[in-house]
Motif scaffolding. Sequence first.
Motif, mmCIF file in Angstrom:
data_model
loop_
_atom_site.group_PDB
_atom_site.id
_atom_site.type_symbol
_atom_site.label_atom_id
_atom_site.label_comp_id
_atom_site.label_asym_id
_atom_site.label_seq_id
_atom_site.Cartn_x
_atom_site.Cartn_y
_atom_site.Cartn_z
ATOM 1 N N LEU A 62 0.817 -1.217 0.000
ATOM 2 C CA LEU A 62 0.000 0.000 0.000
ATOM 3 C C LEU A 62 0.849 1.265 0.000
ATOM 4 O O LEU A 62 0.538 2.233 -0.687
ATOM 5 C CB LEU A 62 -0.944 -0.008 1.208
ATOM 6 C CG LEU A 62 -1.972 -1.135 1.237
ATOM 7 C CD1 LEU A 62 -2.772 -1.091 2.522
ATOM 8 C CD2 LEU A 62 -2.882 -1.072 0.025
ATOM 9 N N LEU A 132 -2.791 4.159 -1.199
ATOM 10 C CA LEU A 132 -3.821 3.223 -1.642
ATOM 11 C C LEU A 132 -4.761 2.825 -0.520
ATOM 12 O O LEU A 132 -4.376 2.731 0.644
ATOM 13 C CB LEU A 132 -3.163 1.965 -2.228
ATOM 14 C CG LEU A 132 -2.299 2.173 -3.472
ATOM 15 C CD1 LEU A 132 -1.664 0.846 -3.887
ATOM 16 C CD2 LEU A 132 -3.104 2.764 -4.613
ATOM 17 N N ASP A 133 -5.998 2.561 -0.885
ATOM 18 C CA ASP A 133 -7.010 2.086 0.040
ATOM 19 C C ASP A 133 -6.662 0.669 0.479
ATOM 20 O O ASP A 133 -6.401 -0.191 -0.366
ATOM 21 C CB ASP A 133 -8.365 2.103 -0.665
ATOM 22 C CG ASP A 133 -9.514 1.584 0.185
ATOM 23 O OD1 ASP A 133 -9.312 1.200 1.346
ATOM 24 O OD2 ASP A 133 -10.644 1.570 -0.336
ATOM 25 N N PRO A 134 -6.668 0.375 1.784
ATOM 26 C CA PRO A 134 -6.356 -0.985 2.251
ATOM 27 C C PRO A 134 -7.337 -2.041 1.738
ATOM 28 O O PRO A 134 -7.027 -3.229 1.743
ATOM 29 C CB PRO A 134 -6.446 -0.879 3.780
ATOM 30 C CG PRO A 134 -6.400 0.567 4.098
ATOM 31 C CD PRO A 134 -6.867 1.303 2.882
#
Length: 168
Positions: A62, A132-134
């Motif tokens: 991420l 980034l979105d997990p």
Amino acid sequence: MFIEASQSLVGGTTLTVFVAACGGETELGSSNRGSGSHTESTTVENAVIVPAYLPGSCAIQLEAGALMRFTVTNNRPTAAERLLEVSSDAARKARIITNVDIPPQSTVGFGEPSAEAVDPGGRAAAVRLNELDPGLRPGMPTPVTFHFQHADDTTMPVPVEACPTQAQ
């Protein structure tokens, strides 16, 4: 011999009908236009998010962000187009590395190679996605919105590249 010629004629007629039927379906549009629209001025195609993966694992890094690759086609006969912004819940920030005018009736590949004979616009750097979105998962699509100077915003599902296979 007359029977063989008749069978060939019937087979040819059947083939012609089959080909004509298939040809009618292709007029509806390409299945790889993620927007699913029939935009006459600007289209986005072949979009994919390419994250960095942890070595030996299919976990997305991420903190390393990702690149988004896609092509934009400007179908206008005279006016250039420009991609102004990209937004998605998949990343907190999306940065267009290269601002480029997309010439009339041409295609520009963002992070993708382009053939000069077909693409007088050329190639631009991929869009960089940071933070980034997990919840982002390999192989799954996420909505992305492309904002243009002239065309309406285009929102489409963009897949996350599947985990690379590893040689054992």
